[in-house]
Design an enzyme around this catalytic site. Structure first.
Site, PDB file in Angstrom:
ATOM      1  N   ASP A  74       0.885  -1.161   0.000  1.00 45.82           N
ATOM      2  CA  ASP A  74       0.000   0.000   0.000  1.00 45.82           C
ATOM      3  C   ASP A  74       0.929   1.218   0.000  1.00 45.82           C
ATOM      4  O   ASP A  74       1.562   1.511   1.020  1.00 45.82           O
ATOM      5  CB  ASP A  74      -0.873  -0.066   1.267  1.00 45.82           C
ATOM      6  CG  ASP A  74      -1.601   1.237   1.535  1.00 45.82           C
ATOM      7  OD1 ASP A  74      -1.786   2.032   0.598  1.00 45.82           O
ATOM      8  OD2 ASP A  74      -1.986   1.445   2.716  1.00 45.82           O
ATOM      9  N   GLY A 126       1.521   4.917   0.070  1.00 43.63           N
ATOM     10  CA  GLY A 126       0.818   6.133   0.475  1.00 43.63           C
ATOM     11  C   GLY A 126       1.569   7.393   0.093  1.00 43.63           C
ATOM     12  O   GLY A 126       2.570   7.344  -0.629  1.00 43.63           O
ATOM     13  N   ASN A 127       1.080   8.516   0.587  1.00 42.07           N
ATOM     14  CA  ASN A 127       1.707   9.793   0.256  1.00 42.07           C
ATOM     15  C   ASN A 127       3.085   9.948   0.889  1.00 42.07           C
ATOM     16  O   ASN A 127       3.955  10.588   0.311  1.00 42.07           O
ATOM     17  CB  ASN A 127       0.797  10.952   0.673  1.00 42.07           C
ATOM     18  CG  ASN A 127      -0.325  11.151  -0.325  1.00 42.07           C
ATOM     19  OD1 ASN A 127      -0.074  11.302  -1.519  1.00 42.07           O
ATOM     20  ND2 ASN A 127      -1.559  11.115   0.144  1.00 42.07           N
ATOM     21  N   HIS A 140       3.733   0.663   2.812  1.00 37.20           N
ATOM     22  CA  HIS A 140       3.429  -0.377   3.784  1.00 37.20           C
ATOM     23  C   HIS A 140       3.423  -1.709   3.037  1.00 37.20           C
ATOM     24  O   HIS A 140       2.645  -1.894   2.104  1.00 37.20           O
ATOM     25  CB  HIS A 140       2.072  -0.107   4.447  1.00 37.20           C
ATOM     26  CG  HIS A 140       1.934   1.328   4.875  1.00 37.20           C
ATOM     27  ND1 HIS A 140       2.514   1.829   6.012  1.00 37.20           N
ATOM     28  CD2 HIS A 140       1.316   2.377   4.268  1.00 37.20           C
ATOM     29  CE1 HIS A 140       2.250   3.119   6.115  1.00 37.20           C
ATOM     30  NE2 HIS A 140       1.527   3.481   5.060  1.00 37.20           N
ATOM     31  N   TYR A 181     -16.927   6.815  -5.975  1.00 33.71           N
ATOM     32  CA  TYR A 181     -16.959   7.963  -6.893  1.00 33.71           C
ATOM     33  C   TYR A 181     -15.665   8.015  -7.691  1.00 33.71           C
ATOM     34  O   TYR A 181     -14.661   7.393  -7.319  1.00 33.71           O
ATOM     35  CB  TYR A 181     -17.242   9.271  -6.159  1.00 33.71           C
ATOM     36  CG  TYR A 181     -16.235   9.689  -5.115  1.00 33.71           C
ATOM     37  CD1 TYR A 181     -16.370   9.304  -3.784  1.00 33.71           C
ATOM     38  CD2 TYR A 181     -15.152  10.496  -5.452  1.00 33.71           C
ATOM     39  CE1 TYR A 181     -15.449   9.694  -2.827  1.00 33.71           C
ATOM     40  CE2 TYR A 181     -14.231  10.904  -4.496  1.00 33.71           C
ATOM     41  CZ  TYR A 181     -14.381  10.497  -3.183  1.00 33.71           C
ATOM     42  OH  TYR A 181     -13.466  10.890  -2.240  1.00 33.71           O
ATOM     43  N   ASP A 225      -6.644   3.557  -2.028  1.00 32.34           N
ATOM     44  CA  ASP A 225      -6.432   3.008  -0.679  1.00 32.34           C
ATOM     45  C   ASP A 225      -7.737   3.041   0.123  1.00 32.34           C
ATOM     46  O   ASP A 225      -8.014   2.142   0.917  1.00 32.34           O
ATOM     47  CB  ASP A 225      -5.305   3.746   0.062  1.00 32.34           C
ATOM     48  CG  ASP A 225      -5.450   5.250   0.038  1.00 32.34           C
ATOM     49  OD1 ASP A 225      -6.323   5.773  -0.690  1.00 32.34           O
ATOM     50  OD2 ASP A 225      -4.685   5.924   0.762  1.00 32.34           O
ATOM     51  N   ARG A 226      -8.541   4.084  -0.115  1.00 31.76           N
ATOM     52  CA  ARG A 226      -9.841   4.152   0.566  1.00 31.76           C
ATOM     53  C   ARG A 226     -10.771   3.059   0.028  1.00 31.76           C
ATOM     54  O   ARG A 226     -11.534   2.464   0.788  1.00 31.76           O
ATOM     55  CB  ARG A 226     -10.482   5.536   0.368  1.00 31.76           C
ATOM     56  CG  ARG A 226      -9.730   6.630   1.107  1.00 31.76           C
ATOM     57  CD  ARG A 226     -10.248   8.014   0.761  1.00 31.76           C
ATOM     58  NE  ARG A 226     -11.516   8.325   1.402  1.00 31.76           N
ATOM     59  CZ  ARG A 226     -12.219   9.441   1.172  1.00 31.76           C
ATOM     60  NH1 ARG A 226     -11.773  10.324   0.299  1.00 31.76           N
ATOM     61  NH2 ARG A 226     -13.344   9.666   1.795  1.00 31.76           N
ATOM     62  N   SER A 281      -1.288  10.258   6.849  1.00 30.75           N
ATOM     63  CA  SER A 281      -0.984  11.648   6.463  1.00 30.75           C
ATOM     64  C   SER A 281      -2.266  12.475   6.513  1.00 30.75           C
ATOM     65  O   SER A 281      -2.269  13.623   6.945  1.00 30.75           O
ATOM     66  CB  SER A 281      -0.429  11.708   5.050  1.00 30.75           C
ATOM     67  OG  SER A 281       0.577  10.772   4.852  1.00 30.75           O
TER      68      SER A 281
END
Lengths: 206, 206
Positions: free
Chosen positions: B5, B7-8, B12, B68, B74-75, B92
């Site tokens: 994963d 991320g910004n 991970h 949407y 990730d969400r 973050s």
């Protein structure tokens, strides 16, 4: 006598009728030849203006029962404006302070709307949005812009709602009028800080 | 198979047992010779890693009913982890997403704890503080440090409380375990995003 509330980003000058909102430079350039009583929370500006002969710092006149040592003088002024109230000053920061029977009960600080938006921007370019002030709080967002707008507005609203008592809720500051519109029984008054300054001047012999 | 994963600010990596938290550079240097399935929300990093022969972007496998168009992948993964829940990813940014019977209901975004603290710092040097995670929420603060800490923690808590339903409340992310401790019936699970990725891989033929 002119009163000035010198904040972190703006100077607010009250002539007894109207409030002018100026940059620090504009305020000094336009008013340094005029007598003026001020409070100032910006240390950098303070070191510049203490040499102006006609400007007088009245911070030492502002005394609030229950205040703490490092409490900002603008928050003290705000809290002196009424004997009872929850006072929200929505400017660079959003300060929330509670006063009961003239005694300060404590308070907390949220980022100001601009600071919130800047903070999202630093997380990811995808979160660099303009606030949608009309964002509905009655349904969950389905766009990034509204997810951010809702996050800001709903969290401010929720934390204020969770502190709701029978004390009157007052708003002041640049975003105060708009935020006040989210709380049906609240009152917006851009003069709160000046009313507190006037009360301090009246009560004290300084 | 390793799952990542991206991320910004961190990568991970899940090996089926443990999760490693690495910088983007550490992850690429340490794992570019190993097969790995990933999702990535950082566009700058994405353009670097798409040339790695053994790393495969599985974003296109992640499909959530009600999602949407610009929803972060990730969400989506997080929301695929359980059929019902309020999912809080405290990294973050702090994302809050609600899923009912497998259908996405919407969500909102708060700044992450670090971003909150940085935003206060930009307002005034007087607000440059370290978070007091032990700050009491049962009495109003009387110091600047606690006024800021309380502002952050109480506003996050209040907005989550205001969305409380009978859906289970899940936390993940770097500040997830600590935030979860503020909600007695919640569950912290650092594997949520990976569980969502695993579900997507199982359900889809990609």
């Amino acid at each position: 006598m002119l009163l000035a509330d010198i904040g972190n980003t703006r100077v607010h000058i009250f002539d007894g009728k109207n409030v002018l909102h100026l940059s620090h430079e504009e305020a000094i350039a336009g008013y340094h030849t005029v007598p003026l009583l001020y409070i100032c929370v910006n240390q950098a500006v303070k070191s510049h203006i203490e040499y102006l002969a006609l400007w007088e710092d009245i911070s030492c006149c502002l005394s609030l029962k229950g205040e703490y040592a490092t409490m900002g003088v603008d928050r003290k002024a705000l809290c002196l404006s009424h004997t009872n109230g929850i006072f929200v000053d929505a400017g660079s920061a959003i300060t929330v302070d509670i006063v009961k029977d003239g005694v300060y009960q404590g308070g907390f600080i949220l980022p100001g709307i601009k600071a919130y938006l800047e903070s999202y921007k630093t997380i990811s370019p995808a979160l660099d949005i303009e606030l949608n002030r009309e964002c509905s709080l009655s349904s969950l967002p389905l766009t990034t812009k509204d997810s951010v707008s809702y996050g800001i507005i709903a969290s401010i609203k929720a934390v204020l709602d969770s502190h709701k008592t029978d004390l009157p809720l007052y708003f002041t500051g640049g975003d105060g009028e708009w935020l006040s519109s989210l709380f049906p029984d609240s009152k917006f008054d851009e003069l709160l800080v000046f009313k507190g300054m006037q009360k301090a001047l009246k009560d004290k012999s300084c």
